[in-house]
Design a protein around this motif. Structure first.
Motif, mmCIF file in Angstrom:
data_model
loop_
_atom_site.group_PDB
_atom_site.id
_atom_site.type_symbol
_atom_site.label_atom_id
_atom_site.label_comp_id
_atom_site.label_asym_id
_atom_site.label_seq_id
_atom_site.Cartn_x
_atom_site.Cartn_y
_atom_site.Cartn_z
ATOM 1 N N ALA A 342 0.812 -1.128 -0.017
ATOM 2 C CA ALA A 342 -0.055 -0.055 -0.014
ATOM 3 C C ALA A 342 0.930 1.131 0.141
ATOM 4 O O ALA A 342 1.936 1.435 0.545
ATOM 5 C CB ALA A 342 -1.127 -0.002 1.306
ATOM 6 N N SER A 343 0.135 2.246 -0.453
ATOM 7 C CA SER A 343 1.081 3.459 -0.523
ATOM 8 C C SER A 343 0.509 4.649 0.398
ATOM 9 O O SER A 343 1.071 5.699 0.786
ATOM 10 C CB SER A 343 0.819 4.114 -1.949
ATOM 11 N N SER A 344 -0.600 4.137 1.186
ATOM 12 C CA SER A 344 -0.981 4.796 2.291
ATOM 13 C C SER A 344 -1.794 4.175 3.390
ATOM 14 O O SER A 344 -2.321 2.714 2.978
ATOM 15 C CB SER A 344 -2.031 6.031 1.732
ATOM 16 N N ALA A 345 -2.004 4.551 4.545
ATOM 17 C CA ALA A 345 -2.734 3.824 5.594
ATOM 18 C C ALA A 345 -4.102 3.625 4.924
ATOM 19 O O ALA A 345 -4.620 2.414 5.409
ATOM 20 C CB ALA A 345 -2.846 4.550 6.738
ATOM 21 N N ALA A 346 -4.835 4.199 4.434
ATOM 22 C CA ALA A 346 -6.274 4.296 3.862
ATOM 23 C C ALA A 346 -6.235 3.095 2.872
ATOM 24 O O ALA A 346 -7.116 2.325 2.774
ATOM 25 C CB ALA A 346 -6.878 5.454 3.206
ATOM 26 N N GLU A 347 -5.362 2.985 1.988
ATOM 27 C CA GLU A 347 -5.271 2.063 1.082
ATOM 28 C C GLU A 347 -5.059 0.553 1.678
ATOM 29 O O GLU A 347 -5.570 -0.405 1.065
ATOM 30 C CB GLU A 347 -3.992 2.327 -0.001
ATOM 31 N N ALA A 348 -4.211 0.654 2.754
ATOM 32 C CA ALA A 348 -3.781 -0.761 3.323
ATOM 33 C C ALA A 348 -4.940 -1.112 4.426
ATOM 34 O O ALA A 348 -5.147 -2.260 4.664
ATOM 35 C CB ALA A 348 -2.656 -0.475 4.238
ATOM 36 N N ALA A 349 -5.768 0.005 4.821
ATOM 37 C CA ALA A 349 -6.767 -0.546 6.206
ATOM 38 C C ALA A 349 -7.799 -1.591 5.736
ATOM 39 O O ALA A 349 -7.722 -2.454 6.330
ATOM 40 C CB ALA A 349 -7.645 0.892 6.013
ATOM 41 N N PRO A 350 -8.515 -1.765 4.467
ATOM 42 C CA PRO A 350 -9.295 -2.993 4.264
ATOM 43 C C PRO A 350 -8.662 -4.221 4.567
ATOM 44 O O PRO A 350 -9.238 -5.256 5.424
ATOM 45 C CB PRO A 350 -9.732 -2.726 2.956
ATOM 46 N N ALA A 351 -7.550 -4.432 3.903
ATOM 47 C CA ALA A 351 -6.940 -5.890 3.997
ATOM 48 C C ALA A 351 -6.400 -6.161 5.263
ATOM 49 O O ALA A 351 -6.403 -7.180 5.917
ATOM 50 C CB ALA A 351 -5.592 -5.963 2.738
ATOM 51 N N VAL A 352 -5.843 -4.844 5.911
ATOM 52 C CA VAL A 352 -5.259 -5.114 7.583
ATOM 53 C C VAL A 352 -6.243 -5.571 8.414
ATOM 54 O O VAL A 352 -6.246 -6.188 9.286
ATOM 55 C CB VAL A 352 -4.628 -3.659 7.678
ATOM 56 N N LEU A 353 -7.525 -4.659 8.303
ATOM 57 C CA LEU A 353 -8.658 -4.867 9.234
ATOM 58 C C LEU A 353 -9.230 -6.271 8.957
ATOM 59 O O LEU A 353 -9.621 -7.086 9.966
ATOM 60 C CB LEU A 353 -9.733 -3.945 9.163
ATOM 61 N N GLN A 354 -9.348 -6.900 7.710
ATOM 62 C CA GLN A 354 -9.853 -8.187 7.647
ATOM 63 C C GLN A 354 -8.975 -9.213 8.120
ATOM 64 O O GLN A 354 -9.458 -10.171 8.700
ATOM 65 C CB GLN A 354 -9.954 -8.170 6.014
ATOM 66 N N ALA A 355 -7.561 -9.169 7.899
ATOM 67 C CA ALA A 355 -6.760 -10.198 8.487
ATOM 68 C C ALA A 355 -6.798 -10.087 10.080
ATOM 69 O O ALA A 355 -6.756 -11.120 10.888
ATOM 70 C CB ALA A 355 -5.438 -9.693 8.220
ATOM 71 N N ALA A 357 -9.430 -9.029 12.183
ATOM 72 C CA ALA A 357 -10.715 -9.544 12.614
ATOM 73 C C ALA A 357 -10.775 -10.867 12.029
ATOM 74 O O ALA A 357 -11.591 -11.887 13.109
ATOM 75 C CB ALA A 357 -11.924 -8.742 11.767
ATOM 76 N N THR A 358 -10.357 -11.635 11.220
ATOM 77 C CA THR A 358 -10.470 -13.096 10.825
ATOM 78 C C THR A 358 -9.476 -13.726 11.753
ATOM 79 O O THR A 358 -10.181 -14.820 12.286
ATOM 80 C CB THR A 358 -9.890 -13.248 9.277
ATOM 81 N N ALA A 359 -8.360 -13.111 12.375
ATOM 82 C CA ALA A 359 -7.757 -13.955 13.146
ATOM 83 C C ALA A 359 -8.335 -13.950 14.503
ATOM 84 O O ALA A 359 -8.276 -15.017 15.410
ATOM 85 C CB ALA A 359 -6.199 -13.156 13.330
ATOM 86 N N LEU A 360 -8.897 -12.922 14.956
ATOM 87 C CA LEU A 360 -9.763 -12.657 16.057
ATOM 88 C C LEU A 360 -10.936 -13.712 16.216
ATOM 89 O O LEU A 360 -11.607 -14.270 17.072
ATOM 90 C CB LEU A 360 -10.230 -11.427 16.514
ATOM 91 N N GLY A 361 -11.523 -13.632 15.059
ATOM 92 C CA GLY A 361 -13.043 -14.558 14.963
ATOM 93 C C GLY A 361 -14.068 -13.637 15.130
ATOM 94 O O GLY A 361 -15.058 -14.054 15.717
ATOM 95 N N TRP A 362 -13.831 -12.128 15.162
ATOM 96 C CA TRP A 362 -14.721 -11.167 15.358
ATOM 97 C C TRP A 362 -15.365 -10.424 14.155
ATOM 98 O O TRP A 362 -14.538 -10.519 12.912
ATOM 99 C CB TRP A 362 -14.153 -10.177 16.314
ATOM 100 N N TRP A 383 -14.031 -2.827 8.456
ATOM 101 C CA TRP A 383 -14.154 -4.195 7.861
ATOM 102 C C TRP A 383 -15.469 -4.663 8.712
ATOM 103 O O TRP A 383 -15.095 -4.734 9.860
ATOM 104 C CB TRP A 383 -12.946 -4.967 7.782
ATOM 105 N N SER A 384 -16.212 -5.413 7.992
ATOM 106 C CA SER A 384 -17.488 -5.972 8.581
ATOM 107 C C SER A 384 -17.308 -7.458 7.875
ATOM 108 O O SER A 384 -17.148 -7.654 6.550
ATOM 109 C CB SER A 384 -18.714 -5.592 8.549
ATOM 110 N N ALA A 385 -17.680 -8.371 8.709
ATOM 111 C CA ALA A 385 -17.740 -10.034 8.029
ATOM 112 C C ALA A 385 -18.982 -9.862 7.195
ATOM 113 O O ALA A 385 -20.102 -9.030 7.413
ATOM 114 C CB ALA A 385 -17.930 -10.970 9.094
ATOM 115 N N PRO A 386 -18.985 -10.742 5.887
ATOM 116 C CA PRO A 386 -20.169 -10.776 4.977
ATOM 117 C C PRO A 386 -21.497 -10.883 5.970
ATOM 118 O O PRO A 386 -21.525 -11.804 6.830
ATOM 119 C CB PRO A 386 -19.831 -11.808 4.274
ATOM 120 N N GLY A 387 -22.366 -10.173 5.395
ATOM 121 C CA GLY A 387 -23.690 -10.535 6.246
ATOM 122 C C GLY A 387 -24.176 -9.479 7.321
ATOM 123 O O GLY A 387 -25.157 -9.762 7.847
ATOM 124 N N THR A 388 -22.770 -8.756 7.892
ATOM 125 C CA THR A 388 -23.053 -8.015 9.218
ATOM 126 C C THR A 388 -22.765 -6.572 8.503
ATOM 127 O O THR A 388 -22.018 -6.132 7.562
ATOM 128 C CB THR A 388 -22.071 -8.551 10.076
#
Length: 730
Positions: A342-355, A357-362, A383-388
């Motif tokens: 990523a070139s910026s924090a905003a660009e990296a945020a979706p992938a970072v947050l998904q990783a 939340a997935t590790a937490l199971g939240w 980021w929110s899990a699908p359907g939430t």
């Protein structure tokens, strides 16, 4: 002395008993690994093992903390066995220190030599037909004295392995030992007529004391045993028989590792009941609104002495924390990849947050960044899990010091709301914070965790939301702190990069200013001073000298400006090199020939030296180095110039006998405008830019430059350049 009875070990009848025990003993309701662990803990030893002893190998039926290289395959050569000694003599055997024992069999035993085992205590195991099959043994890596009470306790514990078909060597068989290092207990414990009641009570207490969950069923597949640990995990009644309704409800709580319901026939207990040996299988348990917990299961069918199925047993060890740590290792790698791409924090945020939340199971995660100008916290990713969905929570503002996210920002510490359903979970200071808490409950959020992102100061906040109460605060805080540190380093580097780019732009603006605003007036001043100096009429000698001084200093100032602009252009990349094959020997010779000074230049040059380089820039290197050498050398002294090539490296060496450079100042020689202290008092004029320009040109040619002292006085400058750089023409 220890005894090995080869005849007994090779007895076919005994070996057949061992074979049968290998099928029946591991299927006991009490997991044998737990027996080995319990024995070790009761005797305060680091290792415990239940073994079945063959003629050439011993088999590990239950293991606690034995080295994996020894027990990992479930068996070991008989040479590694001390259990063969208990079987050979049919009574308990011990050693307080094998490494100093008089018996060479113990002193040089592989367990001592290869694994550092110093002491052991073991009791033999016999089957229902009174045949010796193995032992229950504890081992230690330090020398120790075993007590009679410890021996008696180990005999009693071994009795629990199987009440009907496998039992410990009777205490009545325990004779006195023949020496002081291997001896039997002085007293014998005889279990009285209430043996069954005592044993059953002890077994129940033992099962309920374990942190490992144990469940067993009978031949009809009906659950007949669930210990305390598993009852608590599945919200079953604390005591009493488990009803069919309770068993069905408990089975409904089981999920596969992908979170889907686990069909009853695929549960570990039913698989074991069908005859399968279940090994290292993960199962998820979700009881009501509790968090999902992970259990690692091992199960076996229970086969009677007659070969018929008697039921099945499963041991379930909770590995929630272990699996979560493993997921976070994967998460760290995913976050690293996302930040690197990523070139910026905003660009990296979706992938970072998904990783994360997935590790937490939240289901939800948000990233906020601090705006230093407005002193506000701005959401840059969610980021929110699908359907939430977080709904209106994505639009709320954060005030410093208020709410979970605001307090993490203000204090620089992680903040938890472990259960939003409890009023005392979080102190809410404002009506707005209360509205946020109400929104949490509306969206089914039960746990909130905010972790500050720091790098010297708080740069942002990571907030994660769970749909179930969470109790592993310490572990999750540590794991998320590691992720937050990754993000903090990324943000700090981005800020530094932005600052560097701003400085570069400022430098470019300054260069443009210098180029336009200074060059033009300097050129005009120099031109008019020359004209006035050349006009003889009306100007006396004093005024003519003044005009010549103006012209001379204007030209010097213009040279400084030109050099500064040249350096800035080379540094920024706006000015490139014109790389082509050149004859460096000819360039050096021509430059040396232009020197018109009382200093003698001795040039040792080859006839030709073809290399890749920018001819103009190489000429500048030679010119500045020779000028410096001559300027700071006494009149009439010698300057030596050597040019060689060896191994594809061109070396230009300039040596003078001048005033030299103080040793502690050499590291600053290539700084712009730097002049050594002895030079400043020498009276020689200069701007301190020549060596800076030489250094820049050398580096752009992928070379290196060093300065060393020359004895008894003077300086040697060595320039090393690759003969063929592979650089492209620009």
């Amino acid at each position: 002395m220890v005894t090995v009875d080869e005849t007994l070990l090779h007895d076919p009848v005994r070996l057949e008993a061992v074979r049968r025990a290998r099928s029946t003993l591991p299927a006991l309701p009490m997991p044998l690994d737990a027996i080995a662990r319990f024995a070790a803990r009761l005797l305060d030893a680091p290792m415990g093992v239940v073994t079945l002893v063959g003629c050439d190998e011993e088999y590990f039926a239950g293991v606690h903390e034995l080295p994996a290289s020894l027990a990992g395959h479930g068996r070991a050569p008989i040479a590694y066995s001390v259990c063969q000694y208990m079987v050979s003599v049919d009574h308990p055997v011990w050693s307080g220190d094998m490494s100093t024992d008089d018996d060479p069999l113990l002193r040089h035993h592989p367990l001592t030599v290869e694994y550092g085992v110093r002491a052991f205590l073991g009791v033999p195991l016999r089957d229902g037909d009174d045949r010796l099959v193995g032992s229950l043994t504890v081992l230690d890596t330090v020398a120790r004295q075993w007590s009679d009470e410890q021996m008696t306790l180990l005999v009693w514990l071994a009795e629990l392995l199987h009440p009907t078909s496998v039992r410990a060597g009777a205490a009545a068989r325990v004779p006195a030992a023949a020496d002081t290092s291997l001896r039997a207990p002085a007293t014998a414990q005889i279990i009285d007529a209430d043996e069954a009641d005592v044993r059953d009570g002890f077994l129940t207490a033992l099962l309920d004391s374990l942190s490992v969950g144990v469940i067993a069923c009978d031949a009809a597949g009906q659950v007949v045993l669930v210990n305390r640990a598993l009852r608590e995990a599945q919200h079953l009644p604390a005591t009493g028989r488990v009803s069919a309704e309770h068993a069905a409800a408990a089975a409904a709580m089981l999920l596969d590792v992908d979170g889907t319901p686990l069909p009853v026939p695929q549960t570990p207990l039913m698989r074991a009941w069908r005859g399968e040996h279940v090994h290292d299988t993960d199962v998820l348990v979700k009881a009501g609104e509790d968090r999902i917990r992970t259990f690692n299961c091992n199960g076996r069918p229970i086969i009677g002495a007659d070969g018929r199925l008697r039921g099945a047993v499963v041991a379930a060890h909770e590995v929630t924390a272990v699996r979560r740590t493993q997921k976070f290792r994967i998460c760290h790698a995913a976050v690293t990849r996302a930040l690197a791409a990523a070139s910026s924090a905003a660009e990296a945020a979706p992938a970072v947050l998904q990783a994360i939340a997935t590790a937490l199971g939240w289901p939800h995660a948000q990233l906020w960044l601090v705006d230093d100008v407005t002193d506000s916290l701005t959401p840059i990713g969610q980021w929110s899990a699908p359907g939430t969905s977080l709904g209106d929570l994505t639009r709320h503002t954060v005030s410093k010091g208020e709410g979970v996210t605001g307090r993490a920002w203000a204090t620089g510490e992680s903040m938890w709301v472990c259960d939003t359903g409890t009023a005392e979970a979080v102190t809410l200071h404002t009506q707005h914070a209360q509205a946020v808490a109400e929104a949490w409950r509306r969206h089914g959020i039960r746990t909130v965790l905010s972790v500050p992102i720091r790098h010297d100061s708080v740069l942002g906040v990571l907030t994660c939301y769970a749909d179930a109460p969470e109790y592993q605060q310490d572990q999750l805080t540590v794991l998320l702190d590691g992720i937050a540190a990754q993000i903090g380093v990324f943000l700090a580097l981005r800020r530094a990069g932005d600052l560097s780019r701003q400085l570069a732009r400022s430098k470019d603006d300054f260069i443009a200013l210098v180029g336009h605003e200074m060059r033009t007036p300097l050129t005009s001043i120099a031109a008019y001073a020359t004209i006035l100096a050349e006009e003889g009429d009306g100007i006396d000698d004093d005024h003519r000298q003044m005009m010549q001084a103006i012209e001379r200093n204007t030209i010097m100032l213009r040279d400084i400006v030109d050099t500064l602009l040249d350096l800035a252009g080379l540094d920024s990349g706006h000015v490139g090199l014109d790389i082509a094959p050149v004859d460096f020997a000819r360039i050096t010779a021509e430059t040396a020939a232009t020197v018109n000074d009382s200093t003698r230049v001795h040039a040792d040059l080859p006839d030709h030296l073809i290399m890749d380089g920018d001819a103009h820039r190489l000429r500048q290197i030679v010119t500045h180095l020779l000028s410096n050498a001559i300027a700071y050398s006494p009149p009439g002294s010698d300057v030596h110039l050597h040019l060689t090539v060896e191994g594809g490296i061109v070396q230009l060496r300039v040596t003078d006998t001048g005033i030299g450079i103080p040793a502690d100042e050499r590291r600053h020689l290539f700084d712009r405008f730097y002049r050594a202290s002895n030079v400043r008092h020498h009276g020689t004029r200069g701007a301190g830019l020549g060596l800076s320009l030489v250094h820049t040109i050398v580096e752009l040619h992928a070379g290196a430059i060093t300065v060393t002292a020359q004895q008894p006085s003077g300086t040697t400058v060595l320039v090393r350049l690759p003969q063929h750089t592979g650089l492209h023409q620009r």
